[in-house]
Design a protein around this motif. Structure first.
Motif, PDB file in Angstrom:
ATOM      1  N   ALA A  56       0.841  -1.205   0.000  1.00  0.00           N
ATOM      2  CA  ALA A  56       0.000   0.000   0.000  1.00  0.00           C
ATOM      3  C   ALA A  56       0.869   1.244   0.000  1.00  0.00           C
ATOM      4  N   PRO A  57       0.503   2.224  -0.801  1.00  0.00           N
ATOM      5  CA  PRO A  57       1.278   3.479  -0.766  1.00  0.00           C
ATOM      6  C   PRO A  57       1.047   4.218   0.548  1.00  0.00           C
ATOM      7  N   TYR A  59      -0.203   7.192   2.430  1.00  0.00           N
ATOM      8  CA  TYR A  59      -1.138   8.311   2.243  1.00  0.00           C
ATOM      9  C   TYR A  59      -0.914   9.416   3.285  1.00  0.00           C
ATOM     10  N   LEU A  61      -1.443   9.607   6.486  1.00  0.00           N
ATOM     11  CA  LEU A  61      -2.578   9.839   7.391  1.00  0.00           C
ATOM     12  C   LEU A  61      -2.262   9.444   8.828  1.00  0.00           C
TER      13      LEU A  61
ATOM     14  N   CYS B  22      -7.079   3.152   3.286  1.00  0.00           N
ATOM     15  CA  CYS B  22      -7.142   4.281   2.361  1.00  0.00           C
ATOM     16  C   CYS B  22      -6.968   3.806   0.911  1.00  0.00           C
ATOM     17  N   ARG B  23      -6.106   2.834   0.699  1.00  0.00           N
ATOM     18  CA  ARG B  23      -5.946   2.289  -0.657  1.00  0.00           C
ATOM     19  C   ARG B  23      -7.226   1.638  -1.142  1.00  0.00           C
ATOM     20  N   ASP B  26      -9.504   4.373  -1.975  1.00  0.00           N
ATOM     21  CA  ASP B  26      -8.976   5.090  -3.137  1.00  0.00           C
ATOM     22  C   ASP B  26      -9.297   4.344  -4.427  1.00  0.00           C
ATOM     23  N   LYS B  27      -9.037   3.048  -4.415  1.00  0.00           N
ATOM     24  CA  LYS B  27      -9.259   2.261  -5.631  1.00  0.00           C
ATOM     25  C   LYS B  27     -10.745   1.998  -5.867  1.00  0.00           C
ATOM     26  N   ARG B  32      -8.793  10.064  -4.648  1.00  0.00           N
ATOM     27  CA  ARG B  32      -7.899   9.999  -3.488  1.00  0.00           C
ATOM     28  C   ARG B  32      -8.365  10.902  -2.351  1.00  0.00           C
ATOM     29  N   LYS B  36      -9.303   9.632   1.382  1.00  0.00           N
ATOM     30  CA  LYS B  36      -8.682  10.071   2.635  1.00  0.00           C
ATOM     31  C   LYS B  36      -9.739  10.499   3.639  1.00  0.00           C
TER      32      LYS B  36
END
Lengths: 251, 163
Positions: A56-57, A59, A61, B22-23, B26-27, B32, B36
């Motif tokens: 996972a990138p 983010y 947070l 979050c991914r 996001d996907k 994005r 978030k």
């Protein structure tokens, strides 16, 4: 289950999903080898899983979501610490220093504590003997007028009586040195203290009411005010001089 | 459980799953910023209900909550505009990246297919777990996943240079 052209897609899907037994897997591979036109599909199915295991990138947070309990709430108010210190200092400087508001109980306590050393207290020209220490004298100055305001009115008539009594008892000998009982001494101390406060209070009110005039009168007591020379008015002589008529014949 | 323990468990959940949640958002949303926001909302809910949540299953709880929040977001978006604008798949012919192509292909899937695919491929959930999260039975999940993969495979197949 037998694999054929209608269900090969489902078998390929199950093959890559891991839903097939080893035997079924082998059947799928055999079928693809038997029909090369499905090799392309087989590879495409394999590629459709290429994203699996991708990390996972970030983010960014995490820091915003982490909770710090009470520390977070305190950190919000760290800025107010210098303000509070300044406020406390200013309160002390302008409030406490200018109008000392010492606790009367502590003053009394210290008076009782130091009642062994006699000191002389002057009240209105007559000397009254009381046992108190320099500390109690100091507290006399420090105790506020307000803290004793109520007791002043209640006890003030007894001040002169007490003074007289002491004067009579001692008959002016050695200015009335006496070691009274602590309670009596304390009462005497209080009355003297109160009388002093009353005096200072009266002086204060007088000084307030006679602000300008009193200052002038005080100065006049010390130095006689210079006598103002009254200027004599120039009296006008209404009687006309004979020369006037001569000079003004038309008058 | 003491407040400090709950705090530690919550913070551990944040460290372990914030990026993954979050991914997923996001996907799923292809947006994005909204992802978030939804992630923050999901963790805010976790913090609010920390005393009632079993932290042994916190990952499942987080993804279920995130999925529902995403569906609510999509529903609101669809109500506001009749047309759903999804990102068009971009075809980068010169340097094809298979992961990028697959990511673009996600736009071709509907929300349910996409959710199942993401939960399966990125988070490794089983059909039963996914079904529990999105209120479907195992076979339905499998069918959705099969169709999703078929679409991706066809999308990759259209780009002949990949092969």
């Amino acid at each position: 289950m037998k694999i054929h052209k209608e269900n090969i897609e489902e078998f390929m899907f199950d093959y890559f999903e891991g839903n097939l037994s080893d035997a079924d897997k082998q059947q799928v591979l055999d079928f693809v080898h038997e029909y090369p036109e499905y090799e392309k599909d087989f590879v495409l199915w394999a590629k459709s899983y290429a994203h699996i295991g991708e990390p996972a990138p970030n983010y960014n947070l995490t820091n915003g979501l982490i909770q710090h309990g009470n520390k977070v709430q305190l950190q919000k108010y760290y800025w107010s610490a210098p303000v509070l210190i300044l406020a406390a200092l200013s309160f002390w400087w302008f409030g406490y220093r200018q109008e000392p508001n010492h606790d009367s109980k502590t003053a009394k306590y210290e008076v009782l504590k130091s009642n062994s050393v006699p000191t002389q207290v002057h009240k209105g020209g007559s000397s009254i003997q009381a046992s108190s220490s320099p500390i109690s004298q100091k507290h006399k100055e420090e105790t506020t007028i307000e803290s004793k305001a109520n007791t002043i009115e209640g006890l003030s008539p007894s001040v002169s009586e007490t003074a007289k009594m002491h004067k009579d008892q001692n008959n002016g000998e050695s200015q009335g040195h006496e070691h009274a009982e602590p309670l009596v001494q304390h009462k005497l101390q209080d009355t003297v203290e109160i009388s002093n406060r009353k005096e200072t209070r009266i002086d204060h009110t007088q000084s307030v009411t006679d602000s300008m005039s009193s200052s002038k009168s005080i100065s006049s007591e010390k130095e006689p005010a210079p006598v103002k020379k009254k200027k004599k008015r120039n009296s006008i002589d209404l009687n006309t001089s004979p020369k006037f008529i001569e000079q003004n014949p038309n008058f | 459980m003491s407040k400090q323990e709950l705090l530690n468990l919550y913070n551990q959940a944040v460290r372990d799953y914030d990026n993954r949640v979050c991914r997923f958002a996001d996907k799923l949303l292809m947006d994005r910023t909204s992802a978030k926001d939804i992630t923050q909302e999901a963790f805010m809910k976790l913090w609010q209900h920390k005393e009632a949540i079993d932290f042994a299953k916190v990952k499942s709880w987080l993804f279920t909550t995130t999925y529902r929040l995403c569906m609510d977001h999509i529903g609101r978006k669809n109500r506001n505009s009749d047309t759903v604008y999804l990102e068009e798949p971009s075809y980068e012919l010169e340097s094809p990246d298979l992961k990028k192509i697959i990511h673009d292909a996600l736009a071709l899937l509907n929300e349910t297919q996409r959710s199942i695919l993401l939960l399966k491929d990125y988070e490794g959930y089983s059909y039963a777990e996914i079904g529990e999260m999105i209120q479907l039975n195992d076979s339905q999940v499998k069918v959705y996943l099969f169709r999703a993969r078929q679409k991706i495979k066809e999308h990759i197949g259209d780009l002949k240079f990949v092969i």
